[in-house]
Every structure is written in structure tokens, then in C-alpha cells.
Design a protein around this motif. Structure first.
Motif, mmCIF file in Angstrom:
data_model
loop_
_atom_site.group_PDB
_atom_site.id
_atom_site.type_symbol
_atom_site.label_atom_id
_atom_site.label_comp_id
_atom_site.label_asym_id
_atom_site.label_seq_id
_atom_site.Cartn_x
_atom_site.Cartn_y
_atom_site.Cartn_z
ATOM 1 N N MET A 16 1.441 -1.053 -0.031
ATOM 2 C CA MET A 16 0.141 0.367 -0.563
ATOM 3 C C MET A 16 0.811 1.525 -0.264
ATOM 4 S SD MET A 16 -3.270 -0.804 2.237
ATOM 5 C CE MET A 16 -4.542 -1.783 1.838
ATOM 6 N N ALA A 17 2.110 1.576 0.847
ATOM 7 C CA ALA A 17 2.854 2.150 0.911
ATOM 8 C C ALA A 17 3.449 3.153 -0.200
ATOM 9 C CB ALA A 17 3.763 2.197 1.798
ATOM 10 N N ALA A 18 4.309 1.474 -1.419
ATOM 11 C CA ALA A 18 4.340 1.453 -2.981
ATOM 12 C C ALA A 18 3.284 1.813 -3.285
ATOM 13 C CB ALA A 18 4.890 0.236 -2.948
ATOM 14 N N ALA A 19 2.180 1.837 -3.981
ATOM 15 C CA ALA A 19 1.138 1.844 -4.033
ATOM 16 C C ALA A 19 1.001 3.771 -3.932
ATOM 17 C CB ALA A 19 0.143 1.293 -4.235
ATOM 18 N N ASP A 20 1.176 4.229 -2.730
ATOM 19 C CA ASP A 20 0.724 5.430 -2.605
ATOM 20 C C ASP A 20 2.006 6.559 -3.321
ATOM 21 O OD1 ASP A 20 -1.777 5.459 -1.194
ATOM 22 O OD2 ASP A 20 -0.597 5.329 0.546
ATOM 23 N N LEU A 21 3.370 5.923 -2.867
ATOM 24 C CA LEU A 21 4.229 6.439 -3.544
ATOM 25 C C LEU A 21 4.526 6.582 -4.921
ATOM 26 C CD1 LEU A 21 7.152 7.804 -2.753
ATOM 27 C CD2 LEU A 21 7.738 6.033 -2.532
ATOM 28 N N HIS A 22 3.465 5.732 -5.822
ATOM 29 C CA HIS A 22 3.562 5.297 -7.349
ATOM 30 C C HIS A 22 2.946 6.337 -7.846
ATOM 31 C CE1 HIS A 22 3.835 4.045 -11.354
ATOM 32 N NE2 HIS A 22 3.067 3.361 -11.369
ATOM 33 N N ALA A 23 1.735 6.772 -6.688
ATOM 34 C CA ALA A 23 0.382 7.473 -7.199
ATOM 35 C C ALA A 23 1.369 8.749 -7.320
ATOM 36 C CB ALA A 23 -0.867 7.296 -7.074
ATOM 37 N N ALA A 24 1.877 8.794 -5.990
ATOM 38 C CA ALA A 24 2.421 10.508 -5.864
ATOM 39 C C ALA A 24 3.433 11.008 -7.284
ATOM 40 C CB ALA A 24 3.006 10.822 -5.185
ATOM 41 N N GLN A 25 4.036 10.281 -7.774
ATOM 42 C CA GLN A 25 5.395 9.872 -8.557
ATOM 43 C C GLN A 25 4.659 10.974 -9.558
ATOM 44 O OE1 GLN A 25 7.426 7.052 -8.266
ATOM 45 N NE2 GLN A 25 9.133 7.851 -6.097
#
Length: 344
Positions: A84-93
Motif C-alpha cells: 500500500m505504501a508503494a502504491a501511494d508513492l507510485h501514484a504521487a510520482q
């Protein structure tokens, strides 16, 4: 209280087909169930001025505000949080950051309000009003399925704010069964981290939660401790749902005394099933997963590093024995540690 009670009774108990066999869980359209429950969640409305004022903010999880986890000892739960943390970071990028809404509330019957009544907007910001402002971050209850933007909780928050003189913050974390574990825990941890990013000092934050929100508060505490991050000043747990397996004897003994439904875990519509992994058949493997401390804090074997804690519960509630055992284990495994007060 009565609104939450009626929603739980009508939409989690009386209106759902609890005769559905466990092995047919995957056939249930839990997206439809989520829509059905959501229709009966209360919309966000302002308080009456005599009680207080509230505002809803969108917390945007840009790259600087995305969290990361380093807690591999929680096994499958750790992997889910990391994903979930990786998905949030990917969406932000990608320029499409996720957001979490959060209620900010202050009672109009406080000294702080009296001094700034002409500038209410300035009192409802997502930033400290002064360098050492103390605040309460509360995670609402509702079996992880109901309670978003609840008028009932907003009025409770107004009462707490009036009594303490503090501002209340409460995230509208994602709800099951549309969003299953650990969506709720990830959202709550993200909001705590965001508040630190905004300038709130951990030593000035009281972490609190009721029912399912109490388990979330305990889970956030475990994550902070395990990652050696600054802990809040104190924790307040109100009737915390600390055992998702519902194993305490009071689940049977107090059935006629509590409004909560006492359903078997092989029921696909059990709140635990809808919260943890809606549509998945119940099994011994799932039961073992439910014993992860981030799901059921009662099963933790490490209660060190806890801040001062207040736990409140009712003598006749279904959760009684689970909460009592949770408090006993904190005292047993944290001798000479932070103060724990249990009020019944």
C-alpha cells in the motif's frame, strides 16, 4: 451512539443473509454490500455553533508525505502495508496522489475558542495554532464498515473538546468491505505521520480510538515503536476491539446485554470477515492471520515502549473479556513501564 447502533443492527445484522454458507463467500458481491452500507452512513455536516465548529480537510499524500514501513516481523501484514505504501508513492510520482479526508473540530465552549471566536477559520487548520499546542487524534469506531463522517462521532468529539479544551482530529479512513485490511491502519498511520510533517510534536498528541478505532490506535502505536519513531504523549482506548477472532467468553455471556451482534466467524458477513478479507472463505489459515497483533492487538507478545494508556470499557459489553485480557497482558509484559489505567 443510537445511530451507530441502528446501522449495525439493521445493515450488518438484520438486512444481510446470514444463512449464506461459508464456502459460498466468494460469490457475494461485496461491492454492492459496501454501497448498501455507505448509503446509510451519515454525511458530513457542521455542528451547531453552540456545540462547536468542524471542517473537513483533504490530506494529499504527495511524495514527501508518503510513509514507508520496516516491520518484516509482522509477516503477511507487513507485506500488505508495504504494498500500500508503494502504491501511494507510485501514484504521487505519477502526479495523481491519493488523499485522505480528516475532520478538525473545536468546541465553542473552550478558552481557545473564546479568544479567537471572530476567526473561526483560523482555528480549524491542519497545523499547530502555537508551537506547543496539544491535540487529540481520534480514530472512529464502527466495525471498520460504518462511521465515516458520522454525526454521532462529531458530537462526541465536541464533548471531548469541551472537556479537554483541545482540538480534535479524526481521519475518514477507508471502510470495509470495499477496502480491506490493512487499508484502515495504513490511512491512520499516514495521517499521524502527516500531522508530524505539519509541525505537530509527538509529545503533544494524544492518540485515541473507540471500538475498531481503538484497535487502530494500538496498531499505530506498535508501528511507531517497532520503527523507533517518536511516540505520542498518551493513548486512550474506548471499548477497543482488540481481538478480531472474538474469542473471549463475554461474547457468549453478554449477548443479551450488548447491542452488538455476536455472529460466528464462518458467517461471510461477520464484520471481521468483511474487514479482513471480504469474500474469502474462512479457514484455519485465516484464523492464524487474524492473530497478527496489527489485526488483533491482544495477541502481541511485546508491550514494551507503550506511552501512558487509559482503557475504558463497559462491564456488560461483548468485548469485556478481550479488553480485560489485553490490559492484563500489558501490565504483565511491561512491568515498571508506562502507567495503565483501566476503567470499567
Amino acid at each position: 451512539f443510537h445511530v451507530i447502533r441502528n446501522i449495525l443492527r439493521q445493515y450488518l445484522t438484520d438486512s444481510l443473509p446470514h444463512d449464506m454458507p461459508n464456502e459460498q463467500a466468494s460469490r457475494i458481491d461485496f461491492g454492492f454490500v459496501a454501497d448498501y452500507i455507505a448509503m446509510n452512513n451519515l454525511p458530513s455536516r457542521p455542528l451547531q455553533p453552540a456545540a462547536g465548529f468542524n471542517r473537513e480537510h483533504d490530506i494529499v499524500l504527495d511524495s514527501q508525505c508518503c510513509v514507508a514501513y520496516n516491520v518484516p516481523h509482522y509477516g503477511l501484514s507487513s507485506k500488505k502495508l508495504e504494498a500500500m505504501a508503494a502504491a501511494d508513492l507510485h501514484a504521487a510520482q505519477l502526479g495523481r496522489p491519493r488523499s485522505i479526508s480528516c475532520q478538525v473540530l473545536l468546541s465553542s465552549q473552550t478558552t481557545r475558542f473564546a479568544k479567537h471566536a471572530a476567526n473561526v477559520d483560523e482555528l480549524l487548520v491542519m497545523a499547530p495554532l502555537d508551537p506547543d499546542e496539544r491535540v487529540i487524534l481520534h480514530f472512529h469506531g464502527g466495525a471498520y464498515c460504518v462511521g465515516e463522517r458520522s454525526l454521532t462521532h462529531i458530537h462526541i468529539y465536541a464533548q471531548i473538546s469541551r472537556t479537554t479544551g483541545l482540538r480534535m482530529f479524526s481521519p475518514n479512513y477507508r471502510l470495509a468491505p470495499r477496502h480491506c485490511f490493512p487499508s484502515q491502519l495504513h490511512d491512520c498511520f499516514s495521517v499521524y505521520s502527516y500531522m508530524i510533517h505539519c509541525g505537530f510534536k509527538p509529545k503533544n498528541i494524544v492518540l485515541a480510538g473507540d471500538s475498531a478505532g481503538g484497535a487502530l490506535a494500538a496498531g499505530v502505536m506498535f508501528l511507531l515503536r517497532d520503527m523507533k519513531l517518536p511516540r505520542p504523549a498518551a493513548v486512550v482506548l474506548i471499548s477497543p476491539w482488540v481481538d478480531a477472532t472474538c474469542s473471549g467468553e463475554s461474547w457468549t455471556r453478554n449477548q443479551g446485554l450488548d447491542y452488538l451482534p455476536a455472529l460466528p466467524l464462518d458467517d461471510p458477513f461477520h464484520p471481521t470477515r468483511m474487514f479482513y478479507d471480504a469474500g474469502r472463505e474462512f479457514s484455519e489459515q485465516m484464523l492464524d492471520e487474524l492473530r497478527c497483533p496489527l489485526v488483533s492487538p491482544i495477541f502481541s507478545t511485546n508491550f514494551s515502549g507503550m506511552p501512558p494508556m487509559l482503557i475504558q470499557m463497559g462491564r456488560n459489553e461483548l468485548l469485556h473479556d478481550d479488553i480485560q485480557l489485553f490490559a492484563d497482558r500489558i501490565k504483565q509484559h511491561n512491568p515498571g513501564g508506562a502507567k495503565l489505567s483501566l476503567e470499567v
